[in-house]
Enzyme design. Sequence first.
Site, PDB file in Angstrom:
ATOM      1  N   TYR A   1      -2.419  -1.381  10.162  1.00 42.84           N
ATOM      2  CA  TYR A   1      -2.450  -1.584   8.710  1.00 42.84           C
ATOM      3  C   TYR A   1      -1.166  -1.061   8.058  1.00 42.84           C
ATOM      4  O   TYR A   1      -0.519  -1.749   7.266  1.00 42.84           O
ATOM      5  CB  TYR A   1      -3.675  -0.897   8.117  1.00 42.84           C
ATOM      6  CG  TYR A   1      -3.788  -1.042   6.622  1.00 42.84           C
ATOM      7  CD1 TYR A   1      -4.207  -2.233   6.055  1.00 42.84           C
ATOM      8  CD2 TYR A   1      -3.457   0.017   5.763  1.00 42.84           C
ATOM      9  CE1 TYR A   1      -4.299  -2.384   4.678  1.00 42.84           C
ATOM     10  CE2 TYR A   1      -3.553  -0.124   4.396  1.00 42.84           C
ATOM     11  CZ  TYR A   1      -3.978  -1.324   3.854  1.00 42.84           C
ATOM     12  OH  TYR A   1      -4.058  -1.466   2.498  1.00 42.84           O
TER      13      TYR A   1
ATOM     14  N   SER B   1       0.866  -1.190   0.000  1.00 46.96           N
ATOM     15  CA  SER B   1       0.000   0.000   0.000  1.00 46.96           C
ATOM     16  C   SER B   1       0.898   1.234   0.000  1.00 46.96           C
ATOM     17  O   SER B   1       1.997   1.211   0.569  1.00 46.96           O
ATOM     18  CB  SER B   1      -0.863   0.010   1.268  1.00 46.96           C
ATOM     19  OG  SER B   1      -1.395   1.294   1.496  1.00 46.96           O
TER      20      SER B   1
HETATM   21  N1  LIG Z   1      -8.770  -0.712  -1.761  1.00 46.43           N
HETATM   22  C1  LIG Z   1      -7.757   0.074  -1.455  1.00 46.43           C
HETATM   23  O1  LIG Z   1      -7.868   1.313  -1.406  1.00 46.43           O
HETATM   24  C2  LIG Z   1      -6.395  -0.507  -1.186  1.00 46.43           C
HETATM   25  C3  LIG Z   1      -5.297   0.355  -1.144  1.00 46.43           C
HETATM   26  C4  LIG Z   1      -4.035  -0.163  -0.905  1.00 46.43           C
HETATM   27  C5  LIG Z   1      -3.880  -1.527  -0.707  1.00 46.43           C
HETATM   28  N2  LIG Z   1      -4.957  -2.340  -0.735  1.00 46.43           N
HETATM   29  C6  LIG Z   1      -4.743  -3.782  -0.515  1.00 46.43           C
HETATM   30  O2  LIG Z   1      -5.215  -4.494  -1.636  1.00 46.43           O
HETATM   31  C7  LIG Z   1      -5.591  -5.801  -1.236  1.00 46.43           C
HETATM   32  C8  LIG Z   1      -6.982  -6.083  -1.745  1.00 46.43           C
HETATM   33  O3  LIG Z   1      -7.853  -5.109  -1.213  1.00 46.43           O
HETATM   34  P1  LIG Z   1      -9.288  -4.773  -1.830  1.00 46.43           P
HETATM   35  O4  LIG Z   1      -9.468  -3.331  -1.680  1.00 46.43           O
HETATM   36  O5  LIG Z   1      -9.445  -5.413  -3.147  1.00 46.43           O
HETATM   37  O6  LIG Z   1     -10.213  -5.464  -0.706  1.00 46.43           O
HETATM   38  P2  LIG Z   1     -11.520  -6.328  -0.772  1.00 46.43           P
HETATM   39  O7  LIG Z   1     -12.028  -6.326   0.624  1.00 46.43           O
HETATM   40  O8  LIG Z   1     -12.403  -5.904  -1.880  1.00 46.43           O
HETATM   41  O9  LIG Z   1     -10.953  -7.787  -1.119  1.00 46.43           O
HETATM   42  C9  LIG Z   1     -10.154  -8.503  -0.230  1.00 46.43           C
HETATM   43  C10 LIG Z   1     -10.436  -9.995  -0.377  1.00 46.43           C
HETATM   44  O10 LIG Z   1      -9.558 -10.688   0.510  1.00 46.43           O
HETATM   45  C11 LIG Z   1     -10.285 -11.726   1.140  1.00 46.43           C
HETATM   46  N3  LIG Z   1      -9.659 -12.056   2.409  1.00 46.43           N
HETATM   47  C12 LIG Z   1      -9.675 -11.326   3.549  1.00 46.43           C
HETATM   48  N4  LIG Z   1      -9.034 -11.989   4.523  1.00 46.43           N
HETATM   49  C13 LIG Z   1      -8.598 -13.150   3.973  1.00 46.43           C
HETATM   50  C14 LIG Z   1      -7.884 -14.265   4.482  1.00 46.43           C
HETATM   51  N5  LIG Z   1      -7.529 -14.325   5.773  1.00 46.43           N
HETATM   52  N6  LIG Z   1      -7.580 -15.282   3.654  1.00 46.43           N
HETATM   53  C15 LIG Z   1      -7.989 -15.233   2.357  1.00 46.43           C
HETATM   54  N7  LIG Z   1      -8.681 -14.226   1.829  1.00 46.43           N
HETATM   55  C16 LIG Z   1      -8.981 -13.202   2.629  1.00 46.43           C
HETATM   56  C17 LIG Z   1     -11.685 -11.141   1.309  1.00 46.43           C
HETATM   57  O11 LIG Z   1     -12.656 -12.177   1.493  1.00 46.43           O
HETATM   58  C18 LIG Z   1     -11.870 -10.375   0.013  1.00 46.43           C
HETATM   59  O12 LIG Z   1     -12.450 -11.188  -0.986  1.00 46.43           O
HETATM   60  C19 LIG Z   1      -5.458  -5.818   0.295  1.00 46.43           C
HETATM   61  O13 LIG Z   1      -4.216  -6.392   0.643  1.00 46.43           O
HETATM   62  C20 LIG Z   1      -5.489  -4.358   0.665  1.00 46.43           C
HETATM   63  O14 LIG Z   1      -4.841  -4.091   1.874  1.00 46.43           O
HETATM   64  C21 LIG Z   1      -6.222  -1.879  -0.972  1.00 46.43           C
END
Ligand SMILES: NC(=O)c1ccc[n+]([C@@H]2O[C@H](COP(=O)([O-])OP(=O)(O)OC[C@H]3O[C@@H](n4cnc5c(N)ncnc54)[C@H](O)[C@@H]3O)[C@@H](O)[C@H]2O)c1
Length: 250
Positions: free
Chosen positions: A151, A138
């Site tokens: 986080y 991130s």
């Molecule tokens: N959305 C943002 O703004 C953003 C920004 C920076 C980084 N990220 C990172 O991107 C990645 C994806 O985020 P997103 O926004 O697509 O989130 P999201 O919540 O849409 O998707 C995350 C997925 O991970 C799954 N998950 C959660 N815990 C889990 C576990 N213990 N084992 C297996 N699967 C698990 C959830 O069921 C979900 O389907 C994450 O690592 C998040 O930290 C997101």
Amino acid sequence: MNFKDQTVIVTGAGSGIGRAAALRFAELGANVAVADNNESAAAAVAEEAGHSAIPVVVDVSDSGMVQKMVTVVVDTFGNLDVLCNNAGFGAPGNVPEIEEDDWDRLMAVNLKGVYLCSKYAIPELAKTGDGRIVNTSSYTASVGIRDRAAYVASKGGVSALTRAMALDHVDQGIRVNAVAPGTVNSPYFDKMIKESDEPGTLLNELNSRSPMRRMGDPNEIAEAIVWLAAKESSFVTGSVLTIDGGTSIW
Ligand SMILES: NC(=O)c1ccc[n+]([C@@H]2O[C@H](COP(=O)([O-])OP(=O)(O)OC[C@H]3O[C@@H](n4cnc5c(N)ncnc54)[C@H](O)[C@@H]3O)[C@@H](O)[C@H]2O)c1
């Protein structure tokens, strides 16, 4: 980019960025393991991705489930070329506010999950002589933000582990990189906006984080994940690619 005859695991592929990456890999010809702890979400995305995708139910913080995931994928497709460590979640709070159990759970998924999936995938990735790992970090890992201490710390760990693994496994032909997304309009934020008392204000705040005055789209992150996993990025390893619409530079 072409992933024909290649096998890819994407964790957290049931939603958001992981879903977009899984669909893009499938579109480019890969066999895709849609790995998620949400069984119905994994099944739905695997179906959407087509006949070369399988759903895998896994909690990335559970060593036994992770080992089983790697075994099932290799038994099904015969090889493993790419691991995308994408599963993760955010939680509010500064250090005094965060409960110890919440800290431990977040670290177990966001950071230990990357360690566990990599630990059991690396022996298989090494067999190909051309393995690749792409982690989802991130932008907050390098600039810090308020009220997300656990986080931010977990993602700092993911970026550091990316560089450490890149060096450790370069002689096995494995490249290890990460994407560092800015605020992306995933279902996580959709839900947060819908449940907010003032959705318009929150949406405005999220859009205003970037000098582009908008959030990213999951597909904009997925495209970079796929590129880092493709032969087109063959000289890239140990990199953390920021994709944040300029958020971290202003
Ligand atoms: N959305 C943002 O703004 C953003 C920004 C920076 C980084 N990220 C990172 O991107 C990645 C994806 O985020 P997103 O926004 O697509 O989130 P999201 O919540 O849409 O998707 C995350 C997925 O991970 C799954 N998950 C959660 N815990 C889990 C576990 N213990 N084992 C297996 N699967 C698990 C959830 O069921 C979900 O389907 C994450 O690592 C998040 O930290 C997101």
